[in-house]
Design an enzyme around this catalytic site. Sequence first.
Site, PDB file in Angstrom:
ATOM      1  N   GLU A   1      69.919  66.495  61.152  1.00  0.00           N
ATOM      2  CA  GLU A   1      69.645  65.246  61.854  1.00  0.00           C
ATOM      3  C   GLU A   1      70.039  65.330  63.323  1.00  0.00           C
ATOM      4  O   GLU A   1      69.347  64.813  64.194  1.00  0.00           O
ATOM      5  CB  GLU A   1      70.357  64.077  61.173  1.00  0.00           C
ATOM      6  CG  GLU A   1      69.765  63.695  59.822  1.00  0.00           C
ATOM      7  CD  GLU A   1      68.286  63.292  59.935  1.00  0.00           C
ATOM      8  OE1 GLU A   1      67.852  62.855  61.015  1.00  0.00           O
ATOM      9  OE2 GLU A   1      67.567  63.416  58.929  1.00  0.00           O
TER      10      GLU A   1
ATOM     11  N   TYR B   1      70.882  55.483  64.304  1.00  0.00           N
ATOM     12  CA  TYR B   1      69.853  56.212  63.555  1.00  0.00           C
ATOM     13  C   TYR B   1      70.469  57.279  62.650  1.00  0.00           C
ATOM     14  O   TYR B   1      70.211  57.327  61.440  1.00  0.00           O
ATOM     15  CB  TYR B   1      68.825  56.879  64.491  1.00  0.00           C
ATOM     16  CG  TYR B   1      68.079  57.943  63.724  1.00  0.00           C
ATOM     17  CD1 TYR B   1      67.057  57.582  62.857  1.00  0.00           C
ATOM     18  CD2 TYR B   1      68.487  59.280  63.752  1.00  0.00           C
ATOM     19  CE1 TYR B   1      66.427  58.531  62.058  1.00  0.00           C
ATOM     20  CE2 TYR B   1      67.871  60.226  62.958  1.00  0.00           C
ATOM     21  CZ  TYR B   1      66.853  59.857  62.122  1.00  0.00           C
ATOM     22  OH  TYR B   1      66.258  60.772  61.315  1.00  0.00           O
TER      23      TYR B   1
ATOM     24  N   ASP C   1      63.711  55.242  64.017  1.00  0.00           N
ATOM     25  CA  ASP C   1      63.555  56.288  65.031  1.00  0.00           C
ATOM     26  C   ASP C   1      62.188  56.103  65.685  1.00  0.00           C
ATOM     27  O   ASP C   1      61.511  55.104  65.447  1.00  0.00           O
ATOM     28  CB  ASP C   1      63.685  57.672  64.393  1.00  0.00           C
ATOM     29  CG  ASP C   1      62.450  58.030  63.597  1.00  0.00           C
ATOM     30  OD1 ASP C   1      61.809  57.112  63.056  1.00  0.00           O
ATOM     31  OD2 ASP C   1      62.106  59.214  63.521  1.00  0.00           O
TER      32      ASP C   1
END
Length: 383
Positions: free
Chosen positions: A51, A134, A152
């Site tokens: 991520e 996020y 996102d």
Amino acid sequence: MPARKKKTRDPSEDPSGIRRIRAPLLSWYDQHKRDLPWRHTRDPYAIWISEAMLQQTRVETVIPYWNRFLEAFPSVQALAAADIDDVYAVWTGLGYYSRARNLKHAAETVVAEHGGALPDTAEELETLKGIGRYTAGAVASIAFEREAPLVDGNVIRVFARLLGIREDSAAKAVVDRLWDEATTLVVGERPGDLNQALMELGATLCTPRNPSCLICPVREACDAAAVGDAESLPVKKKRTKQTKMRAVAAWLERDGKILVVRRPEEGLMAGLWELPGGEIEAKDEAKECVAGIVHAAVGLEILDAEGIGAVEHLFTHRKLTLEVFRARLAPGGRVRRSGYVAHRWVAPDAALDLAHAGPMRKAMALLGATDERSARAARKRTP
DNA sequence: AATGCGTGGTC
DNA sequence: TGACCAAGCAT
């Protein structure tokens, strides 16, 4: 009742009816999801790394970096114990280098304050350096199956089209609305897959240009598909234009070694190594600036400077023209840095083993030095 | 709220 | 070529 950090409406209400996309979206995801390496692991640490790397960075770019990173630092403990220079070195070329610094910092926090186990809620995750709203939602939902929402760039685009949001997508009211919708949507079975399905749809079908509305699994629920203006959504303000910037860099050699310097931990190319140099004005004649810049940067005197050429490099907000020189050092004199936090005399071939960014790589290529990575890039440019 | 922060791909 | 953009975050 605990105070909520972000104010959201009751997620059990669904005024826009967005929950009706859950079943077709999950079903589509099960059939069409891409085979990505981080989808084969349940390790929260590995998912977190993916991520962090995926922030503003394409999947295809990330894959080899993710593999190398996990090999070099296979656990939170390994990352926490690592030398930051080694972390930067693995990150070299990926961009947004503060992510590497923040990962290392957060790993130390996890070891020191969480017993080496990544927190399993979005709220706790967000307290870690480099983990924002996020990434907290992504790790909480994907790694820990929490009903944590995420928004996102993909989700903004999918929602703007689905819900027919035609105002500036960066406006606070719109952002709040998007998070509300994501919160409503994620409640239920398989929150991690639901979130990934939403992003996968944005990445593969609901693309910025030429969206594949005809084969979209949620077309029937989509406002923009009905209106026919999907490609014009989301509405975004124009980005501010790149400002031009000029700089000079110098190859300074002594006893077969060249001088490299490390930039400060903040700002452009933070913490990265480069040839000593500095910014010059638009009106300046680069060659006439070399002696002054070199003296100001590292305190050394040069006898002459030979222009090797110029390299161009585009950053998000700046366009850099870097003029590269090979300069002859006056005998004697020792380095007195200014503006740099470290320096080293290294063999030319070893310079690119240190963490560096695009302009350094291009300058070294111009000077005839090379390494595996730049050789690969050069082959790609001129096949 | 707006800006700084990399890089590579696409059209 | 230039403009846009990609699984954002920090300040």
